[in-house]
Write an enzyme that holds these catalytic residues in place. Structure first.
Site, PDB file in Angstrom:
ATOM      1  N   CYS B  85      27.380 -43.264 -59.458  1.00  0.00           N
ATOM      2  CA  CYS B  85      26.208 -43.960 -60.007  1.00  0.00           C
ATOM      3  C   CYS B  85      24.923 -43.198 -59.641  1.00  0.00           C
ATOM      4  O   CYS B  85      24.709 -42.114 -60.137  1.00  0.00           O
ATOM      5  CB  CYS B  85      26.195 -45.407 -59.538  1.00  0.00           C
ATOM      6  SG  CYS B  85      25.158 -46.462 -60.550  1.00  0.00           S
ATOM      7  N   HIS B 193      31.895 -47.504 -60.480  1.00  0.00           N
ATOM      8  CA  HIS B 193      31.975 -47.611 -59.023  1.00  0.00           C
ATOM      9  C   HIS B 193      33.420 -47.792 -58.541  1.00  0.00           C
ATOM     10  O   HIS B 193      33.862 -48.933 -58.358  1.00  0.00           O
ATOM     11  CB  HIS B 193      31.170 -48.830 -58.554  1.00  0.00           C
ATOM     12  CG  HIS B 193      29.695 -48.644 -58.640  1.00  0.00           C
ATOM     13  ND1 HIS B 193      28.951 -48.173 -57.589  1.00  0.00           N
ATOM     14  CD2 HIS B 193      28.824 -48.883 -59.646  1.00  0.00           C
ATOM     15  CE1 HIS B 193      27.664 -48.125 -57.953  1.00  0.00           C
ATOM     16  NE2 HIS B 193      27.564 -48.540 -59.196  1.00  0.00           N
ATOM     17  N   GLU B 195      34.512 -47.497 -55.638  1.00  0.00           N
ATOM     18  CA  GLU B 195      34.529 -48.154 -54.323  1.00  0.00           C
ATOM     19  C   GLU B 195      34.445 -49.672 -54.442  1.00  0.00           C
ATOM     20  O   GLU B 195      34.692 -50.385 -53.491  1.00  0.00           O
ATOM     21  CB  GLU B 195      33.405 -47.595 -53.448  1.00  0.00           C
ATOM     22  CG  GLU B 195      32.006 -48.148 -53.698  1.00  0.00           C
ATOM     23  CD  GLU B 195      31.300 -47.566 -54.922  1.00  0.00           C
ATOM     24  OE1 GLU B 195      31.942 -46.804 -55.691  1.00  0.00           O
ATOM     25  OE2 GLU B 195      30.105 -47.901 -55.127  1.00  0.00           O
TER      26      GLU B 195
END
Lengths: 83, 226
Positions: B85, B193, B195
């Site tokens: 990002c 994302h 994560e």
């Protein structure tokens, strides 16, 4: 001191969705004569005058103020100094 | 495997990144933007967020942070670099990845899970996925529209640098690009994302293979001689 105005706009061919949204709104208000609305950024600098002023401002644009991949910039120099 | 998570003023996915890296089995250290060396790590992660308030352009100021010189040096030596990002935006601004990320075509901030296609599974980041596999991973960005000129896009295709694409139109990105690597393949930037998708509890664990792949890559490189 010189006053430097830098205008940063998206390059031709890079879609400007903000400009398109404004254009549609203007048309909705009845201003159908409006075309090709562009938006951008204006950066104003007070810079100590020197022999390399123009080249240095150009480098500022290339390095930081504009992203040459998607943006063009225009530099205007003037003597007026705002306080 | 040791990972550094770079923390800029305004980074806000640094702890999520730490969690995902630790979950995969890495040792993680936070490295502040003011540090001048990020040597000695096997992975450098640039997390999501709004570094320097996204002033001027997303990532434009962060690329001049003192730590970035060292990030570039390490990348040149072959260290893995993952930018997610805002991290992806910083990597393009720094010239470590080609192209640029601009305002989403729809002008809205988009925050939802999206289906991605794994376009190249032969990278240190994607070897735990299958070629063409679908991975559902959340996006959360306002400036995620990937742009590069036609010549750059052709080079990305020719070198198989396009790693993730969106399965349906999302933000106006050229070629529906969601993530790319550098030519060497050791630097990955992606808008989604991973994560945030490492456990079923979070709604998806489709991001986990990305972290597993990096560990696998490291193990293979550090395997004892037989």
């Amino acid at each position: 001191m010189k006053t430097v105005h830098v205008y940063v706009t998206l390059k031709e061919g890079v879609l400007n969705p903000e400009g398109s949204a404004i254009e549609r709104s203007l048309h909705a208000l009845g201003y159908e004569e409006v075309q090709k609305v562009q938006t951008g950024k204006w950066v104003s600098l007070q810079v100590e005058d020197g022999p390399e002023l123009a080249q240095r401002v150009e480098r500022m644009c290339e390095q930081l103020l504009a992203n040459p991949v998607i943006e063009d910039y225009e530099i205007q120099l003037s003597d007026e100094v705002t306080t | 495997m040791k990972a550094a998570v770079i923390v800029f003023p305004g980074s806000n996915c640094d702890m999520d990144m730490q969690h995902a890296l630790q979950l995969a089995g890495m040792e993680v250290e936070f490295v502040r933007h003011t540090e001048t060396s990020v040597a000695g790590f096997d992975l450098i992660a640039l997390p999501g967020g709004f570094s320097y308030g996204d002033y001027l352009r997303s990532g434009a100021i962060a690329r001049f942070a003192p730590v970035m010189e060292s990030v570039k040096e390490q990348a040149d030596k072959g260290t893995l670099v993952l930018g997610v990002c805002n991290g992806f935006q910083v990597l393009t601004e720094a010239g470590m990845l080609p192209g640029a990320l601009k305002r989403n075509d729809g002008l809205k901030f988009i925050c939802r899970p999206v289906a991605l296609t794994v376009e190249n599974e032969q990278t240190p980041f994607t070897s735990a996925y299958e070629q063409g596999e679908t991975a559902v991973i959340p996006v959360a960005h306002g400036d995620g529209c990937y742009f590069a000129d036609d010549e750059t896009i052709a080079a990305l295709k020719a070198n198989r640098q396009i790693v993730f694409t969106y399965q349906s139109e999302l933000n106006g990105s050229k070629e529906a690009i969601a993530g790319i690597t550098n030519e060497r393949g050791n630097v990955l930037g992606m808008m989604p994302h991973p994560e945030r998708a490492v456990e079923a509890l979070l709604g998806s664990s489709d991001g986990a293979p990305l972290f597993d792949a990096m560990i696998k890559h490291w193990r293979e490189a550090h395997a004892p001689a037989t």
